[in-house]
Design an enzyme around this catalytic site. Structure first.
Site, PDB file in Angstrom:
ATOM      1  CB  CYS A 131      47.786  34.091  32.816  1.00 36.19           C
ATOM      2  SG  CYS A 131      46.284  33.795  31.854  1.00 36.19           S
ATOM      3  CG  HIS A 243      43.278  35.614  35.234  1.00 35.00           C
ATOM      4  ND1 HIS A 243      42.566  36.548  34.529  1.00 35.00           N
ATOM      5  CD2 HIS A 243      43.976  34.886  34.301  1.00 35.00           C
ATOM      6  CE1 HIS A 243      42.807  36.400  33.230  1.00 35.00           C
ATOM      7  NE2 HIS A 243      43.658  35.404  33.073  1.00 35.00           N
TER       8      HIS A 243
END
Length: 350
Positions: A131, A243
């Protein structure tokens, strides 16, 4: 034309996001299957607003007749069942780390290297990157094409959802415990995560790096350019989803920050929000449920000849996992499966 699609790991956070994304993007599904371990058999999961799927047992499921399988069950489980699905003629898009660095498995981010999807015929497996790697290479690709990147230094601020539902529960439980003065007991993370940051994601390696940091290095070079030097520090922070990354980039040629900002605005999959005022940037909370990779804080680095600093944020469950996999499936279906020699029922890895 509809496709028979299986989602493996359908009861997990990423698996549920995969089902949601398939429905939202109206992927042409003629039959959907939700697969998980035996303990989840019979549970119900949503597929879009109106459809409910009953979870089937992965161990006994026959992939014959399934066109595409989106896998996110954990690396050890993918290692066993992804080749089994491919052998049955199903094309696997695997979200785990198991196949990413195998030379005959394409590692794909559609905005960066969609041409590599064609290599699915080697094994019947396409790997979804980590990711944190996905959002970084989406932001770097247009800059690399224009000025050629020499070196990347990245520090990540990664939400607990990257470690799964149990990690999200631990953040919630610890936060509540602190407020009511109960003891805090780390179980998923090595230290308290509530009101803290932990510079440790995945296992430690012999050189002192963590495996998460290693992934960012090797995956970026496989996807974007093997000559790019990358160093990473990956940190878990007490946010639930999204994130963030502080990225310092050094280029071979002189770079202009205004030109870089405009280039990023035009690039697929990127939204630039870069106003030099309080709140004129994107945070992880802002990214939740959004498809884009957001870029803010674009500015020149005066300490090197051709340097640029970026702040990059994305929903790690969405673009960092489910959406990237579904976008691969869309290209696979639109460009390749209908043209596959002998139809889609060819077996792979045999």
């Amino acid at each position: 034309m509809g496709y028979r699609v299986a989602v493996v790991g359908a009861t997990g956070a990423v698996g549920q996001e995969m089902l949601k994304t398939l429905a939202e993007r109206a992927f042409p599904v003629s039959q959907a299957y939700a697969l998980a371990s035996e303990r989840s058999v019979g549970r119900e999961v949503s597929f879009g607003e109106d459809d409910i799927l009953k979870v089937l047992d992965l161990e006994s499921f026959d992939f014959k007749g399934v066109d595409i399988a989106l896998f996110s069950p954990g690396a050890k489980i993918s290692a066993v069942h992804a080749p089994r699905a491919a052998k049955a003629g199903c094309v696997v898009i695997d979200n785990t780390s198991h196949f990413r660095m195998e030379h005959d498995v394409p590692l794909v981010v559609p905005e960066v290297n969609p041409h590599r999807i064609a290599d699915y015929t080697r094994r019947g497996i396409i790997a979804n990157p980590n990711c944190s790697t996905i959002q970084m290479v989406v932001a770097l690709k247009p800059l690399h094409d224009e000025w050629k990147i020499k070196r990347v230094v990245v520090s990540t601020y990664q939400s607990v959802s990257g470690a799964g539902k149990e990690a999200m529960d631990e953040l919630f439980t610890q936060t509540r415990a602190i407020y009511v003065n109960d003891p805090v007991k780390p179980e998923i993370f090595p230290k308290q995560i509530a009101f803290n940051v932990i510079p440790h994601i995945d296992s430690f390696m012999d050189d002192g790096s963590t495996k998460e940091e290693w992934k960012m290095v090797v995956e970026t070079r496989k996807i974007l350019d093997p000559d790019i030097l990358v160093t990473a520090t990956c940190v878990r922070v007490p946010t639930f989803i999204g994130h963030a990354e502080a990225i310092n980039v050094e280029f071979e040629r002189p770079v202009d920050e205004d030109a870089a900002r405009e280039l990023l605005r035009r690039a697929p999959g990127i939204l630039v929000q870069d106003n030099r005022e309080p709140g004129g940037y994107v945070t992880p909370t802002d990214s939740q449920g959004e498809d884009a990779v957001f870029v803010s804080r674009i500015r020149r680095d005066p300490t090197v000849p051709n340097g640029l600093n970026l702040w990059v944020v994305s929903d790690n469950l969405r673009k960092g996992a489910a959406l990237n996999a579904v976008e691969i499936a869309e290209i696979l279906a639109g460009r390749y499966l209908a043209k596959a020699p002998g139809g889609r029922r060819q077996a792979f890895g045999v």
